[in-house]
Design a protein around this motif. Structure first.
Motif, PDB file in Angstrom:
ATOM      1  N   PRO A  56      -0.342  -2.557  -7.943  1.00 55.93           N
ATOM      2  CA  PRO A  56      -0.635  -1.428  -8.845  1.00 55.93           C
ATOM      3  C   PRO A  56      -0.958  -0.126  -8.128  1.00 55.93           C
ATOM      4  N   ASN A  57      -1.652  -0.179  -6.994  1.00 57.80           N
ATOM      5  CA  ASN A  57      -2.043   1.040  -6.284  1.00 57.80           C
ATOM      6  C   ASN A  57      -1.093   1.412  -5.149  1.00 57.80           C
ATOM      7  N   ALA A  58       0.060   0.779  -5.092  1.00 56.88           N
ATOM      8  CA  ALA A  58       1.037   1.090  -4.041  1.00 56.88           C
ATOM      9  C   ALA A  58       1.657   2.463  -4.290  1.00 56.88           C
ATOM     10  N   ARG A  59       2.047   3.116  -3.201  1.00 57.18           N
ATOM     11  CA  ARG A  59       2.668   4.437  -3.262  1.00 57.18           C
ATOM     12  C   ARG A  59       3.957   4.423  -2.441  1.00 57.18           C
ATOM     13  N   PHE A  60       4.897   5.251  -2.873  1.00 52.39           N
ATOM     14  CA  PHE A  60       6.167   5.403  -2.181  1.00 52.39           C
ATOM     15  C   PHE A  60       6.359   6.884  -1.849  1.00 52.39           C
ATOM     16  N   LEU A  61       6.826   7.159  -0.651  1.00 52.26           N
ATOM     17  CA  LEU A  61       7.207   8.512  -0.244  1.00 52.26           C
ATOM     18  C   LEU A  61       8.675   8.480   0.152  1.00 52.26           C
ATOM     19  N   VAL A  62       9.507   9.072  -0.705  1.00 49.31           N
ATOM     20  CA  VAL A  62      10.947   9.090  -0.484  1.00 49.31           C
ATOM     21  C   VAL A  62      11.316  10.451   0.099  1.00 49.31           C
ATOM     22  N   GLN A  63      12.068  10.468   1.194  1.00 48.16           N
ATOM     23  CA  GLN A  63      12.421  11.715   1.850  1.00 48.16           C
ATOM     24  C   GLN A  63      13.624  11.490   2.762  1.00 48.16           C
ATOM     25  N   PHE A  82       9.065  13.283  -1.968  1.00 51.11           N
ATOM     26  CA  PHE A  82       9.115  12.770  -3.332  1.00 51.11           C
ATOM     27  C   PHE A  82       8.218  11.542  -3.425  1.00 51.11           C
ATOM     28  N   TYR A  83       7.021  11.726  -4.021  1.00 49.16           N
ATOM     29  CA  TYR A  83       6.045  10.642  -4.133  1.00 49.16           C
ATOM     30  C   TYR A  83       6.242   9.902  -5.454  1.00 49.16           C
ATOM     31  N   LEU A  84       6.069   8.590  -5.395  1.00 46.55           N
ATOM     32  CA  LEU A  84       6.169   7.742  -6.570  1.00 46.55           C
ATOM     33  C   LEU A  84       5.010   6.754  -6.579  1.00 46.55           C
ATOM     34  N   SER A  85       4.399   6.580  -7.736  1.00 44.90           N
ATOM     35  CA  SER A  85       3.430   5.503  -7.912  1.00 44.90           C
ATOM     36  C   SER A  85       4.190   4.205  -8.179  1.00 44.90           C
ATOM     37  N   ALA A  86       3.466   3.120  -8.339  1.00 43.68           N
ATOM     38  CA  ALA A  86       4.128   1.835  -8.575  1.00 43.68           C
ATOM     39  C   ALA A  86       4.888   1.854  -9.899  1.00 43.68           C
ATOM     40  N   ASP A  87       4.260   2.366 -10.955  1.00 44.09           N
ATOM     41  CA  ASP A  87       4.935   2.420 -12.255  1.00 44.09           C
ATOM     42  C   ASP A  87       6.105   3.399 -12.227  1.00 44.09           C
ATOM     43  N   GLU A  88       5.950   4.524 -11.532  1.00 42.62           N
ATOM     44  CA  GLU A  88       7.054   5.481 -11.425  1.00 42.62           C
ATOM     45  C   GLU A  88       8.214   4.894 -10.630  1.00 42.62           C
ATOM     46  N   ALA A  89       7.895   4.122  -9.584  1.00 42.22           N
ATOM     47  CA  ALA A  89       8.950   3.479  -8.811  1.00 42.22           C
ATOM     48  C   ALA A  89       9.700   2.447  -9.648  1.00 42.22           C
ATOM     49  N   LYS A  90       9.000   1.763 -10.538  1.00 39.29           N
ATOM     50  CA  LYS A  90       9.669   0.815 -11.430  1.00 39.29           C
ATOM     51  C   LYS A  90      10.593   1.549 -12.398  1.00 39.29           C
ATOM     52  N   GLY A 150       0.809  -1.211   0.000  1.00 40.51           N
ATOM     53  CA  GLY A 150       0.000   0.000   0.000  1.00 40.51           C
ATOM     54  C   GLY A 150       0.838   1.254   0.000  1.00 40.51           C
ATOM     55  N   LEU A 151       1.350   1.628   1.163  1.00 42.20           N
ATOM     56  CA  LEU A 151       2.146   2.842   1.308  1.00 42.20           C
ATOM     57  C   LEU A 151       3.407   2.527   2.082  1.00 42.20           C
ATOM     58  N   SER A 152       4.534   2.963   1.527  1.00 43.76           N
ATOM     59  CA  SER A 152       5.823   2.850   2.214  1.00 43.76           C
ATOM     60  C   SER A 152       6.406   4.252   2.300  1.00 43.76           C
ATOM     61  N   THR A 153       6.522   4.742   3.526  1.00 45.65           N
ATOM     62  CA  THR A 153       6.893   6.130   3.758  1.00 45.65           C
ATOM     63  C   THR A 153       8.310   6.228   4.299  1.00 45.65           C
ATOM     64  N   GLY A 154       9.072   7.201   3.773  1.00 47.13           N
ATOM     65  CA  GLY A 154      10.393   7.491   4.301  1.00 47.13           C
ATOM     66  C   GLY A 154      11.342   6.312   4.148  1.00 47.13           C
ATOM     67  N   MET A 155      11.904   5.881   5.273  1.00 47.86           N
ATOM     68  CA  MET A 155      12.857   4.783   5.259  1.00 47.86           C
ATOM     69  C   MET A 155      12.207   3.459   4.875  1.00 47.86           C
ATOM     70  N   ALA A 156      10.890   3.361   4.979  1.00 45.44           N
ATOM     71  CA  ALA A 156      10.207   2.146   4.529  1.00 45.44           C
ATOM     72  C   ALA A 156      10.324   2.000   3.015  1.00 45.44           C
ATOM     73  N   ALA A 157      10.257   3.114   2.279  1.00 48.48           N
ATOM     74  CA  ALA A 157      10.476   3.060   0.831  1.00 48.48           C
ATOM     75  C   ALA A 157      11.898   2.616   0.520  1.00 48.48           C
ATOM     76  N   PHE A 158      12.848   3.084   1.313  1.00 47.23           N
ATOM     77  CA  PHE A 158      14.238   2.650   1.167  1.00 47.23           C
ATOM     78  C   PHE A 158      14.360   1.149   1.387  1.00 47.23           C
ATOM     79  N   LEU A 159      13.600   0.618   2.354  1.00 48.16           N
ATOM     80  CA  LEU A 159      13.663  -0.806   2.658  1.00 48.16           C
ATOM     81  C   LEU A 159      13.049  -1.638   1.536  1.00 48.16           C
ATOM     82  N   CYS A 160      12.073  -1.088   0.810  1.00 51.67           N
ATOM     83  CA  CYS A 160      11.468  -1.831  -0.306  1.00 51.67           C
ATOM     84  C   CYS A 160      12.488  -2.105  -1.407  1.00 51.67           C
TER      85      CYS A 160
END
Length: 268
Positions: free
Chosen positions: A151-158, A210-218, A129-139
């Motif tokens: 498909p509907n997952a979101r990433f917040l990189v900061q 810095f927000y990323l959708s699933a396709d943007e993260a790919k 679903g949502l991975s924020t901050g260091m959680a996005a780094f862990l993904c």
């Protein structure tokens, strides 16, 4: 007649005042606490479950971790302990980490990151679903080629600030800030390695949320695949033995002829 009516009125009054117990059916209630599921130990007969365990422990038996809480020191220590145990149990079988994390502490996440990188077994990461901050780094810390997102997952990189407010002399505050900057610089370098992006671009993107959708993260290189749901096609033929139809009563689409042709309700 008047007497009977008076008795009925008195009875209704007593019911409204709670003086007469009434039969009331309780509604369906959700399970309180962590759900428990049956588990059959290896070697036991089929359909025989020897014990019950909570659903998270059951997932651990299949080398699956579900992380859905804020990743603090306690959560990180439990996660590291499970990873080390699974590595000790088998250094070849893969480990899957499903994430839906609202946030994480810098030091705790770096400890989990170092543990994942030290494992011999492949580790797949899935953002639910949502991975924020260091959680996005862990993904992005999973094995290359095994990093996924729904498909509907979101990433917040900061960039990450201090874990806790700090008070002290100016010299002490300076030391804490320098340590925090060192951790952020290390995280940015690791982020550049896992995504393949230049370091200056990583630093520029992390100046703001810095927000990323699933396709943007790919496309960014944070994940390798976006999991798409399978398209379910309706069957062209089906049988209904429970209402007297047998395989000889083949149901075919309208316009075609067959034995005992019956209209297909899917085409009506």
């Amino acid at each position: 007649m008047v007497c009977r009516l008076s008795c009925v009125l008195l009875f209704l009054l007593d019911v409204s005042l709670g003086l007469v117990p009434t039969l009331r059916r309780d509604g369906v209630r959700m399970v309180q606490g962590v759900p428990r599921v049956p588990y059959r130990d290896p070697g036991w007969p089929e359909h025989y479950y020897s014990n019950w365990m909570d659903i998270y422990q059951r997932l651990h038996r299949d080398r699956v971790l579900l992380i859905s809480n804020f990743l603090d020191e306690d959560q990180a220590n439990r996660m590291i302990a499970i990873l080390l145990y699974l590595q000790r149990e088998s250094s070849r079988d893969p480990i899957s980490i499903y994430m839906n994390i609202p946030g994480a502490l810098m030091k705790s996440t770096l400890a989990v990151y170092d543990t994942i990188k030290s494992l011999d077994c492949p580790v797949s990461t899935i953002n639910l679903g949502l991975s924020t901050g260091m959680a996005a780094f862990l993904c992005g810390a999973g094995t290359k080629g095994q990093r996924y997102a729904l498909p509907n997952a979101r990433f917040l990189v900061q960039r990450t600030g201090l874990d806790d407010p700090y008070e002290g002399s100016a010299e002490d505050v300076k030391l804490i800030v320098v340590e925090n900057k060192r951790d952020n610089d290390r995280m940015e370098k690791a982020f550049a390695e896992m995504t393949g992006q230049p370091l200056d671009k990583i630093q520029s993107d992390m100046k703001r949320d810095f927000y990323l959708s699933a396709d943007e993260a790919k496309a960014y290189g944070l994940v390798d695949h976006v999991l798409q749901p399978r398209v379910k096609e309706p069957p062209k033929y089906f049988f209904a033995p429970d209402i007297g139809f047998s395989p000889d009563d083949v149901i075919v689409p309208p316009g075609q002829r067959g034995p005992k042709t019956i209209p297909n309700p899917l085409d009506l």
